[in-house]
Design a protein around this motif. Structure first.
Motif, PDB file in Angstrom:
ATOM      1  N   LEU A   1      27.583  35.421  38.438  1.00 39.83           N
ATOM      2  CA  LEU A   1      28.943  36.002  38.389  1.00 39.83           C
ATOM      3  C   LEU A   1      29.074  37.006  37.242  1.00 39.83           C
ATOM      4  CD1 LEU A   1      31.033  32.774  39.083  1.00 39.83           C
ATOM      5  CD2 LEU A   1      31.124  34.875  40.466  1.00 39.83           C
TER       6      LEU A   1
ATOM      7  N   PRO B   1      29.681  40.837  39.190  1.00 40.77           N
ATOM      8  CA  PRO B   1      30.968  40.241  39.608  1.00 40.77           C
ATOM      9  C   PRO B   1      31.324  40.535  41.064  1.00 40.77           C
ATOM     10  CG  PRO B   1      31.184  41.378  37.500  1.00 40.77           C
ATOM     11  CD  PRO B   1      29.809  41.698  38.015  1.00 40.77           C
TER      12      PRO B   1
ATOM     13  N   LYS C   1      31.613  38.031  44.283  1.00 44.22           N
ATOM     14  CA  LYS C   1      32.775  37.219  44.709  1.00 44.22           C
ATOM     15  C   LYS C   1      33.169  37.547  46.143  1.00 44.22           C
ATOM     16  CE  LYS C   1      34.844  36.560  40.180  1.00 44.22           C
ATOM     17  NZ  LYS C   1      35.990  36.824  39.314  1.00 44.22           N
TER      18      LYS C   1
ATOM     19  N   VAL D   1      32.842  29.588  35.855  1.00 43.66           N
ATOM     20  CA  VAL D   1      32.980  29.313  37.298  1.00 43.66           C
ATOM     21  C   VAL D   1      34.411  28.865  37.624  1.00 43.66           C
ATOM     22  CG1 VAL D   1      32.206  27.803  39.177  1.00 43.66           C
ATOM     23  CG2 VAL D   1      30.526  28.790  37.595  1.00 43.66           C
TER      24      VAL D   1
ATOM     25  N   SER E   1      36.904  31.648  37.724  1.00 46.93           N
ATOM     26  CA  SER E   1      36.476  32.818  38.512  1.00 46.93           C
ATOM     27  C   SER E   1      37.509  33.273  39.537  1.00 46.93           C
ATOM     28  CB  SER E   1      35.169  32.489  39.253  1.00 46.93           C
ATOM     29  OG  SER E   1      35.423  31.476  40.234  1.00 46.93           O
TER      30      SER E   1
END
Ligand code: BDR
Ligand code: CA
Length: 308
Positions: free
Chosen positions: A133, A137, A140, A176, A179
């Motif tokens: 992540l 990014p 996602k 996490v 997120s």
């Protein structure tokens, strides 16, 4: 349609059974097995994943991941899983090899190639997932949800406050949990409802296959350590609960509440703080696993193992 999953593991006795179930259930498309340090050092958890896959003839790529937590010092669980991380059964040397690509790069590539389709199922510390992540990014977009084994709203198992997977890398867990992705936390409150009592072990033994015998041997070692360390009558099959939830979400009742991971290095380091009374004013971000339908859970696990 099958659900595409990536299983992120630190085998570990219960991780080993999670691999067996995830690889064989017809509702799952297991895209890859990514390995992280946790129950033992990475060198050992990786070998264990390869041994289980080789033994059971599982033809799924295995990727080596992170060999230490993001920030904190390393913690292992040799008191529970032994010196190898998978003590008990004798395995032949693995015929399978790990892929060249790293676990983090595999997770990134796989998620970038899909649109809200990938379910990440971490059953070890969250180091690989957090790093993926952080590094990219945009992954996602490809992730449908994260169904993780870790945490507890009640007692911890490595400190009074914290569960092992979260305690080993609280900073990764924080990344996490913050997120914004849909998260189901299958914690100890739930997994302690999945104890492999003798009647379950007997049903597995009666399958009469080498894989069934392997599972019985894994339970024997895991059961002894759980008896010695926690006084449990039977070993809880933590990690398999997360896989089972992805296969059949009706097996586990959940409650969506605000959850934060404590990253202050005190008595509550690594605690998953679950706000059931909505006292914090934070938005509910995690589906917390509450209640397991034990009969249907074991039927699913044993039926899947019978396919080997
Ligand atoms: C978790 O910690 C590990 O020892 C198990 O494999 C499971 O993932 C339970 O706290
Ligand atoms: Ca595990």
């Amino acid at each position: 349609m099958k659900t595409k999953i990536i299983l992120d593991v630190d085998p570990g006795h219960d991780d080993a059974v999670a691999i067996l179930v995830a690889a064989k259930h017809e509702k799952l498309d297991l895209r890859g097995i990514t390995v992280v340090a946790g129950n033992q050092v990475l060198e050992k958890t990786l070998q264990n994943a390869l041994k289980v896959c080789s033994f059971a003839g599982i033809d799924v790529p295995v990727y080596a991941g992170q060999d230490r937590p993001l920030l904190r010092d390393q913690v292992i669980a040799d008191d529970i899983h032994g010196d190898s991380g998978l003590d008990g059964p004798q395995f032949p040397p693995p015929t399978k090899r790990a892929e060249e690509k790293s676990a983090v790069d595999f997770i990134i590539e796989e998620c970038l190639q899909h649109d809200r389709e990938i379910v990440l199922v971490p059953t070890g510390p969250l180091t690989n997932i957090a790093l993926a992540l952080l590094k990219e990014p945009r992954i996602k977009q490809g992730i449908k949800e994260i169904v993780l084994m870790g945490g507890a709203y009640g007692l911890g198992n490595v400190t009074p406050s914290a569960e092992f997977n979260i305690f080993v890398d609280p900073e990764a867990a924080h990344i996490v949990f913050e997120s914004g992705l849909p998260i189901t936390m299958v914690g100890l409150d739930l997994t302690h409802q999945a104890k492999a009592y003798p009647e379950v072990v007997e049903r597995i033994r009666r399958l009469g296959t080498p894989v069934a015998e392997l599972v019985v041997e894994l339970f024997a070692f895991f059961g002894d350590t759980y008896k010695r360390v926690f006084g449990f009558e039977a070993p809880p099959l933590h990690d398999v609960c997360a896989v089972a939830h992805v296969i059949d979400p009706t097996l586990i009742k959940t409650q969506k509440v605000p959850v934060v991971v404590e990253t202050t290095r005190g008595a509550c380091y690594g605690r998953t703080v679950c706000d059931f009374y909505f006292k914090t004013g934070k938005p509910a971000n995690v589906h917390v696993a509450m209640e397991l339908d034990q009969k249907r859970f074991w039927d699913l696990v044993i039926d899947t193992l019978s396919k080997y």
